[in-house]
Motif scaffolding. Structure first.
Motif, PDB file in Angstrom:
ATOM      1  N   SER A 102       0.870  -1.258  -0.187  1.00 37.35           N
ATOM      2  CA  SER A 102      -0.083   0.127  -0.125  1.00 37.35           C
ATOM      3  C   SER A 102       1.054   1.236   0.048  1.00 37.35           C
ATOM      4  O   SER A 102       0.501   2.173  -0.284  1.00 37.35           O
ATOM      5  CB  SER A 102      -0.968   0.174   0.932  1.00 37.35           C
ATOM      6  N   LYS A 103       2.549   1.316   0.586  1.00 37.98           N
ATOM      7  CA  LYS A 103       3.035   2.310   0.369  1.00 37.98           C
ATOM      8  C   LYS A 103       3.631   2.371  -0.933  1.00 37.98           C
ATOM      9  O   LYS A 103       3.979   3.482  -1.118  1.00 37.98           O
ATOM     10  CB  LYS A 103       4.282   2.130   1.229  1.00 37.98           C
ATOM     11  N   ARG A 104       3.980   1.901  -1.793  1.00 33.63           N
ATOM     12  CA  ARG A 104       3.785   1.656  -3.214  1.00 33.63           C
ATOM     13  C   ARG A 104       2.884   2.331  -4.385  1.00 33.63           C
ATOM     14  O   ARG A 104       2.976   2.402  -5.855  1.00 33.63           O
ATOM     15  CB  ARG A 104       5.074   0.847  -3.397  1.00 33.63           C
ATOM     16  N   PRO A 106       0.001   3.731  -6.043  1.00 31.31           N
ATOM     17  CA  PRO A 106      -0.358   5.164  -6.499  1.00 31.31           C
ATOM     18  C   PRO A 106      -1.606   5.516  -6.399  1.00 31.31           C
ATOM     19  O   PRO A 106      -3.284   5.346  -5.586  1.00 31.31           O
ATOM     20  CB  PRO A 106      -0.972   5.382  -7.176  1.00 31.31           C
ATOM     21  N   SER A 107      -2.003   6.548  -5.817  1.00 34.13           N
ATOM     22  CA  SER A 107      -3.214   7.556  -4.309  1.00 34.13           C
ATOM     23  C   SER A 107      -4.373   7.144  -5.648  1.00 34.13           C
ATOM     24  O   SER A 107      -5.400   6.869  -4.803  1.00 34.13           O
ATOM     25  CB  SER A 107      -3.294   8.892  -4.558  1.00 34.13           C
ATOM     26  N   TRP A 108      -4.443   6.751  -6.213  1.00 40.25           N
ATOM     27  CA  TRP A 108      -5.711   6.906  -6.974  1.00 40.25           C
ATOM     28  C   TRP A 108      -5.998   4.994  -6.990  1.00 40.25           C
ATOM     29  O   TRP A 108      -7.569   5.166  -7.152  1.00 40.25           O
ATOM     30  CB  TRP A 108      -5.928   7.727  -8.488  1.00 40.25           C
ATOM     31  N   LYS A 110      -4.968   3.417  -4.515  1.00 48.25           N
ATOM     32  CA  LYS A 110      -5.183   3.450  -2.922  1.00 48.25           C
ATOM     33  C   LYS A 110      -6.728   3.498  -2.728  1.00 48.25           C
ATOM     34  O   LYS A 110      -7.659   3.727  -1.895  1.00 48.25           O
ATOM     35  CB  LYS A 110      -4.607   4.378  -1.721  1.00 48.25           C
ATOM     36  N   ASP A 111      -7.232   4.751  -3.553  1.00 52.25           N
ATOM     37  CA  ASP A 111      -9.181   5.501  -3.445  1.00 52.25           C
ATOM     38  C   ASP A 111      -9.675   4.173  -4.707  1.00 52.25           C
ATOM     39  O   ASP A 111     -11.157   4.078  -3.440  1.00 52.25           O
ATOM     40  CB  ASP A 111      -9.207   7.179  -4.235  1.00 52.25           C
ATOM     41  N   ALA A 114     -10.022   1.335  -1.712  1.00 47.57           N
ATOM     42  CA  ALA A 114     -10.939   1.824  -0.174  1.00 47.57           C
ATOM     43  C   ALA A 114     -12.133   1.361  -0.054  1.00 47.57           C
ATOM     44  O   ALA A 114     -12.775   1.064  -0.631  1.00 47.57           O
ATOM     45  CB  ALA A 114     -10.769   2.579   0.235  1.00 47.57           C
TER      46      ALA A 114
END
Length: 114
Positions: A102-104, A106-108, A110-111, A114
């Motif tokens: 999850s640290k690696r 991309p934010s899109w 992760k969203d 979620a």
């Protein structure tokens, strides 16, 4: 197996990989060395047999134990030192892997997950 178990069962105050590898080698290293030596000596006695089966079996035993000893005391501690679980994460838990992944991400992504 024994070194990995000693690594995972290290006391809580050993919170670095280096300290846990040293602890595992101190606790289990002597037992592993002693068992390897006695097994190699026992297997080497078979070299004296006249029957071909026993001399081949002696080679099998001594080669297996020698390579296992090198693998367990050289390669495994190096791998545990570099990428072994830290902070007493469980081997059976996927949470450490999920945190690293999850640290690696991309934010899109992760969203999206979620």
């Amino acid at each position: 197996v024994h070194l990995a178990n000693a690594y995972m069962e290290a006391p809580a105050y050993l919170n670095t990989r280096e300290a846990r590898v040293q602890h595992a080698l101190m606790i289990m290293g002597v037992s592993i060395w002693a068992s390897a030596v006695t097994t190699i000596i026992s297997g080497s006695i078979l070299w004296l047999c006249i029957l071909k089966f026993f001399s081949k079996f002696a080679f099998l035993i001594t080669a297996t134990i020698a390579s296992s000893f090198v693998w367990a005391t050289m390669f495994l501690p190096a791998v545990l030192y570099v990428c072994g679980p830290a902070d007493h994460d469980s081997w059976s838990s996927l949470h450490p892997l999920a945190r690293r992944v999850s640290k690696r991400m991309p934010s899109w992504l992760k969203d999206l997950c979620a």
